[in-house]
Design an enzyme around this catalytic site. Sequence first.
Site, mmCIF file in Angstrom:
data_model
loop_
_atom_site.group_PDB
_atom_site.id
_atom_site.type_symbol
_atom_site.label_atom_id
_atom_site.label_comp_id
_atom_site.label_asym_id
_atom_site.label_seq_id
_atom_site.Cartn_x
_atom_site.Cartn_y
_atom_site.Cartn_z
ATOM 1 N N ASP A 193 0.841 -1.205 0.000
ATOM 2 C CA ASP A 193 0.000 0.000 0.000
ATOM 3 C C ASP A 193 0.868 1.243 0.000
ATOM 4 O O ASP A 193 2.021 1.210 0.443
ATOM 5 C CB ASP A 193 -0.828 0.094 1.292
ATOM 6 C CG ASP A 193 -1.674 -1.111 1.541
ATOM 7 O OD1 ASP A 193 -2.047 -1.773 0.574
ATOM 8 O OD2 ASP A 193 -1.958 -1.372 2.731
HETATM 9 N N1 URA Z 1 -1.111 -5.943 3.911
HETATM 10 C C1 URA Z 1 -1.548 -4.668 3.928
HETATM 11 O O1 URA Z 1 -2.536 -4.349 4.565
HETATM 12 N N2 URA Z 1 -0.847 -3.758 3.245
HETATM 13 C C2 URA Z 1 0.262 -4.036 2.538
HETATM 14 O O2 URA Z 1 0.861 -3.146 1.934
HETATM 15 C C3 URA Z 1 0.694 -5.368 2.545
HETATM 16 C C4 URA Z 1 -0.012 -6.308 3.220
#
Ligand code: URA
Length: 231
Positions: free
Chosen positions: A104
């Site tokens: 993310d």
């Molecule tokens: N899980 C999440 O919530 N975000 C990420 O970037 C990776 C795994």
Amino acid sequence: MRRLDQLLANLGYCSRREARAWIQEGRVAVRGKIADDFGAKADPGDVRVDGAPLDHPAGLLLMMHKPVGLVCSHDEREGPNVYSLLPPRWRARNPQVTSIGRLDKDTSGLLLLTDRSELVHRLTSPKHKVPKIYRATVGADLAPTLVPLFASGTLLLQGEKTPCAPAELRIIAPRAAELTLTEGRYHQVRRMFASQGAEVLTLHRTRFGHLELGDLPAGQWRELPPDTFQP
Ligand code: URA
């Protein structure tokens, strides 16, 4: 063996039209001889541009320390992306350099990048169960009961039909934990903690398979040996 104009364009040197001009200008050599036919096929290892061997003709594999604030999408409308940290020539390659799975925008840590699509498929396939380790800080104290719950393979996230695969949770402080996942669902770590009333405040990936981020600074990348993930 690949067509010279196509080879240069696909490796991000220039457009195909420009490649033809470069060849006419005598900037490209094959096995030490100046090339004059842009349609001729050559082994990438035999080609020189301005006297230099081609830039990673067999593909790129990079480990990046993704900083917070960049997205893994190529879509410019989603904001500044991790590819902006790479040299312009690598950003112009076709197949394009892409992330192996995504982090993310607000997640930092170990991100793999490659233009080798077979690697993307292999390493993101749930079948292969590549373990990934995340370090999270959360907004509420973590109950020890989360450990067996996350390990049980029964945790069902909102809107999903299949429960999360067993995940290993290690509580390292009242509001900090390390979570090992072998799958990669959308916002999975954040949603797993949120389902138990703990909002994730910071999230950082430290490991991907056998690879560790180590002391690579945020925003930096390094090349990995091409055989890092031999089948
Ligand atoms: N899980 C999440 O919530 N975000 C990420 O970037 C990776 C795994």
